[in-house]
Design an enzyme around this catalytic site. Structure first.
Site, PDB file in Angstrom:
ATOM      1  CG  LEU A 124      -1.976  -1.044   1.351  1.00 44.04           C
ATOM      2  CD1 LEU A 124      -2.748  -0.898   2.664  1.00 44.04           C
ATOM      3  CD2 LEU A 124      -2.947  -0.962   0.176  1.00 44.04           C
ATOM      4  CG  ASP A 125       0.591   4.140  -3.031  1.00 44.12           C
ATOM      5  OD1 ASP A 125       1.355   3.248  -3.448  1.00 44.12           O
ATOM      6  OD2 ASP A 125      -0.270   4.712  -3.729  1.00 44.12           O
ATOM      7  CE  LYS A 126       6.153   8.564   4.329  1.00 51.14           C
ATOM      8  NZ  LYS A 126       7.303   9.441   4.107  1.00 51.14           N
ATOM      9  CE  LYS A 134      -2.374   7.379  -3.780  1.00 53.31           C
ATOM     10  NZ  LYS A 134      -1.075   7.262  -3.130  1.00 53.31           N
TER      11      LYS A 134
END
Ligand code: URA
Length: 240
Positions: free
Chosen positions: A102-104, A190
């Site tokens: 998962l992205d930051k 995104k």
């Protein structure tokens, strides 16, 4: 199995460090202090304690974390805090790793395990494991977007995505949506919204395969999966 091997396997130190624990009388097996590392134990039947705390022997660990923003989905990093840094020692000794990334700045469901086979199955592009995300979008999301996602959208690198199921939960100047995708391209959610000219301002994963995020976990909290959840992930009927 030898007691020193069992303790070393569980990450309680090197053979030498484990020897010290034994020598100091910290280890008990079925209520008796054991000082000899050669002592044989049955990890599933004998009650082994360290300073009175029961040591559970298991090969695999399966954890569900509600990942907070600001930590990265990696096992170690020189500069950033990782999801592994959020684990208690009693769990990190099993050397779990995050299943996918998962992205930051993404929150939500992150599975951590040391079961490489399960991780491989869940991440394999051939398996098409669905992942559902809740997101807040910076503008109105329309029926046209639902249709576009249904047909797949073309990302900035020219890749045409597989169909995504988009649900509009709340439409307005900011919209709440739920998106289910079966792939895991870099920044996929995104970039899918960017493909239709919109920006994700908040992102949270709510499910992976049959596994749902336990909403009672605060951000940064985690728990072990239940037997039923493990079976669901492995696609088995727990009653079989
Ligand atoms: N898609 C993204 O863009 N980010 C994530 O963290 C997960 C899916």
């Amino acid at each position: 199995m030898r007691i020193d091997k069992m303790l070393a396997n569980l990450g309680y130190g090197s053979r030498k460090e484990v020897k010290q624990l034994l020598k100091k009388g910290y280890i008990q097996v079925n209520g008796n202090v054991i000082k000899d590392g050669k002592e044989q134990v049955n990890p599933t039947h004998d009650r082994v304690t360290l300073n009175g705390e029961v040591i559970e022997y298991k090969e695999y660990i399966y954890l569900m974390m509600n990942k907070p923003q600001g930590v990265i989905s990696a096992t170690e990093d020189e500069y950033e805090q990782t999801v592994i840094d959020l684990l208690q020692m009693e769990d990190s000794v099993f050397s779990p790793f995050p299943v996918g990334r998962l992205d930051k700045d993404t929150e939500g469901l992150l599975l951590l395990t040391n079961d490489g086979q399960l991780a491989h199955q869940l991440l394999s592009p051939k398996k098409h494991v669905p992942k559902t995300y809740f997101a807040v979008i910076d503008q109105e999301v329309t029926e046209g977007d639902i249709e576009a996602f249904q047909n797949g959208v073309t990302l900035d690198d020219g890749y045409h995505t597989k169909p995504g199921i988009l649900k509009i939960l709340k439409s307005g100047i900011y919209s709440d949506i739920e998106l289910t995708i079966t792939e895991g391209k870099f920044h996929q959610v995104k970039r899918m919204f960017e493909a239709v000219g919109k920006k994700v301002v908040y992102l949270k994963r709510v499910s992976m395969g049959q596994l749902q995020l336990d909403e009672s976990l605060d951000l940064g909290e985690y728990r072990e999966l239940t037997e039923e959840e493990i079976s669901l992930l492995k696609n088995m009927n727990p009653k079989e």
